[in-house]
Scaffold this motif. Structure first.
Motif, PDB file in Angstrom:
ATOM      1  N   HIS A   1      -8.127   3.779   1.881  1.00  0.00           N
ATOM      2  CA  HIS A   1      -7.950   2.527   2.620  1.00  0.00           C
ATOM      3  C   HIS A   1      -6.656   2.611   3.422  1.00  0.00           C
ATOM      4  O   HIS A   1      -5.564   2.702   2.845  1.00  0.00           O
ATOM      5  CB  HIS A   1      -7.876   1.342   1.656  1.00  0.00           C
TER       6      HIS A   1
ATOM      7  N   VAL B   1       1.933  -1.666   3.548  1.00  0.00           N
ATOM      8  CA  VAL B   1       1.368  -2.167   2.298  1.00  0.00           C
ATOM      9  C   VAL B   1       2.231  -3.248   1.671  1.00  0.00           C
ATOM     10  O   VAL B   1       1.768  -4.014   0.817  1.00  0.00           O
ATOM     11  CB  VAL B   1       1.161  -1.002   1.308  1.00  0.00           C
TER      12      VAL B   1
ATOM     13  N   VAL C   1      -6.000  -4.928   0.447  1.00  0.00           N
ATOM     14  CA  VAL C   1      -6.029  -3.526   0.022  1.00  0.00           C
ATOM     15  C   VAL C   1      -5.349  -3.363  -1.328  1.00  0.00           C
ATOM     16  O   VAL C   1      -5.861  -2.645  -2.207  1.00  0.00           O
ATOM     17  CB  VAL C   1      -5.378  -2.621   1.091  1.00  0.00           C
TER      18      VAL C   1
ATOM     19  N   CYS D   1      -4.767   3.893  -1.427  1.00  0.00           N
ATOM     20  CA  CYS D   1      -4.186   3.253  -0.250  1.00  0.00           C
ATOM     21  C   CYS D   1      -3.310   4.266   0.468  1.00  0.00           C
ATOM     22  O   CYS D   1      -2.479   4.934  -0.158  1.00  0.00           O
ATOM     23  CB  CYS D   1      -3.368   2.030  -0.661  1.00  0.00           C
TER      24      CYS D   1
ATOM     25  N   SER E   1      -0.616   4.026   3.404  1.00  0.00           N
ATOM     26  CA  SER E   1       0.148   3.103   4.240  1.00  0.00           C
ATOM     27  C   SER E   1       1.052   3.888   5.183  1.00  0.00           C
ATOM     28  O   SER E   1       1.666   4.882   4.789  1.00  0.00           O
ATOM     29  CB  SER E   1       0.991   2.182   3.352  1.00  0.00           C
TER      30      SER E   1
ATOM     31  N   THR F   1      -1.176   4.891  -4.307  1.00  0.00           N
ATOM     32  CA  THR F   1      -0.697   4.479  -2.982  1.00  0.00           C
ATOM     33  C   THR F   1       0.201   5.557  -2.397  1.00  0.00           C
ATOM     34  O   THR F   1       1.179   5.966  -3.029  1.00  0.00           O
ATOM     35  CB  THR F   1       0.067   3.148  -3.062  1.00  0.00           C
TER      36      THR F   1
END
Length: 430
Positions: A21, A26, A36, A52, A54, A67
């Motif tokens: 994503h 973020v 997200v 995620c 970012s 992330t």
């Protein structure tokens, strides 16, 4: 080319391992970053890994599981993406977030099937976005499928000649109990950033003024005082000018949903553009009805007018306050019960299952290259680009001719005299 308005039957997911994503930052409150973050947290432990990616992050924002932040560890991000394959990894990229990453990361991402989430409302992007000024990106950006959040936006995409569409319902955390009560839920509330351009927050000022004149409880506003609220100073000035600074209650940087909606009687959503409206679903999950604009695709998709909220063609003070004054405790309770029931249609489980099914289908059918346009060809933009290209060509020809002139014998001989004449003409007269 295939158009679908519902999720297809789930294909074999055994090859799909990861969904990436993309998000620009973020650490920002609400909107795409918030969704997200919630998705990554809810997907922990599922057979398909959700991560995620970012482009950046506020250093004060605590790191989160699964992330990656590109500007903190680009080498690590590139290594992760290099290990991903088009058969087992799919990327979800909202709007033009793809552009936020470095060319090296974009190159790695483009190897994989891209699901373009059209979460910015295409009609509004065409009317008022600088994205379309970046013609090279618009022409070269290709995806495997476009995810639309409403029937209205799907229809508009089709009118623009864009296909390979799939409708998906965004999620909200499902709550077991509706605690709404006309006695405790007393405050008309706004939850969101102070932004005149898209959120229409300036419309709250005349609404608040008329609410005060009619003897209604004070308007309560939950917002942020960060850069995410670009028009906060102007909004505060409008309140002061209207004599409402002490009457309107403003609370900053609250993320606790119970605080945001626990005492709300109705939530106002005056947005000029709202592709979906996370606030609507959050309010519904607390049994709070919503008053919104009818022409924004998100509210028009979610709110059932007169049943769990209201859709207004004109978000004026008279229209809003007239509605508020006509809501008896019994009417508000009926709206609340319908709103709470509605939020169950947008559970996180249905979203994850639908997204994983779409992603698996995209990976299975991936031809080795993303081929679908996500933004339409705009005739006016094409004409302007052609004119710009011609102007640049003419400038290059003029520069070439000038170089030839300067290199000529006559220019070299006469140029010193011209310069001397110019210097003499600049000297003041004695």
């Amino acid at each position: 080319m295939t158009e679908t308005s519902t999720v297809s039957t789930s294909p074999d997911r055994s090859r799909l391992r990861t969904i990436v994503h993309l998000v620009q930052d973020v650490s920002k409150i609400g909107g795409i970053p918030g969704r997200v973050r919630n998705t990554i947290a809810a997907a922990q432990g599922r057979p398909i890994r959700h991560v995620c990616l970012s482009a950046k992050r506020d250093p004060a924002f605590a790191p989160a599981p699964d992330t990656f932040v590109a500007d903190e560890d680009e080498a690590g991000v590139l290594a992760f993406l290099a290990a991903c394959h088009a058969t087992d990894t799919v990327v979800v990229t909202p709007n033009s977030v793809f552009r936020a990453f470095s060319p090296a990361i974009q190159e790695q991402l483009a190897r994989l099937p891209l699901l373009h989430m059209a979460s910015g409302q295409l009609a509004f992007i065409l009317q008022d976005s600088e994205v379309l000024a970046h013609l090279d990106f618009i022409d070269s950006y290709r995806v495997s499928r476009i995810l639309c959040l409403s029937d209205m936006d799907m229809s508009f995409h089709r009118q623009m000649g864009l296909h390979e569409l799939t409708k998906i319902r965004l999620p909200v955390a499902t709550r077991a109990h509706n605690g709404y009560s006309p006695e405790t839920n007393r405050f008309v509330t706004y939850v969101g950033r102070i932004d005149f351009h898209t959120k229409g927050a300036e419309r709250l000022v005349p609404v608040a003024r008329l609410m005060k004149e009619r003897g209604l409880p004070p308007l309560r506003i939950f917002t942020t005082d960060s850069l995410n609220s670009p028009d906060l100073a102007a909004f505060l000035a409008l309140l002061a000018e209207a004599g409402l600074s002490e009457w309107v209650e403003i609370v900053y940087n609250v993320t606790d949903k119970q605080v945001l909606y626990g005492e709300a009687s109705v939530v106002l959503l005056p947005s000029k553009k709202e592709s979906f409206g996370n606030v609507i679903l959050e309010a519904f999950s607390f049994g709070v009805p919503v008053i919104a604009t009818s022409y924004a695709p998100g509210p028009a998709e979610v709110i059932r007018h007169g049943e769990d909220g209201f859709l207004l063609d004109e978000f004026s003070a008279e229209a809003v306050v007239g509605l508020l004054e006509g809501l008896s405790p019994e009417r508000r309770l009926a709206l609340s019960q319908a709103a709470f029931a509605r939020h169950r249609d947008y559970s996180m489980e249905q979203y994850l299952s639908a997204l994983e099914s779409i992603a698996a289908d995209a990976a299975l059918a991936f031809p080795g290259k993303n081929r679908v346009r996500a933004f339409p060809k705009i005739r006016a933009a094409e004409v302007l680009r052609a004119r710009l290209k011609e102007a640049r060509r003419e400038i290059r020809l003029m520069e070439k001719e000038m170089r030839h002139v300067k290199e000529s014998f006559s220019w070299r001989m006469t140029e010193p005299f011209r310069l001397m004449k110019m210097k003499l003409s600049r000297k003041p007269h004695q």
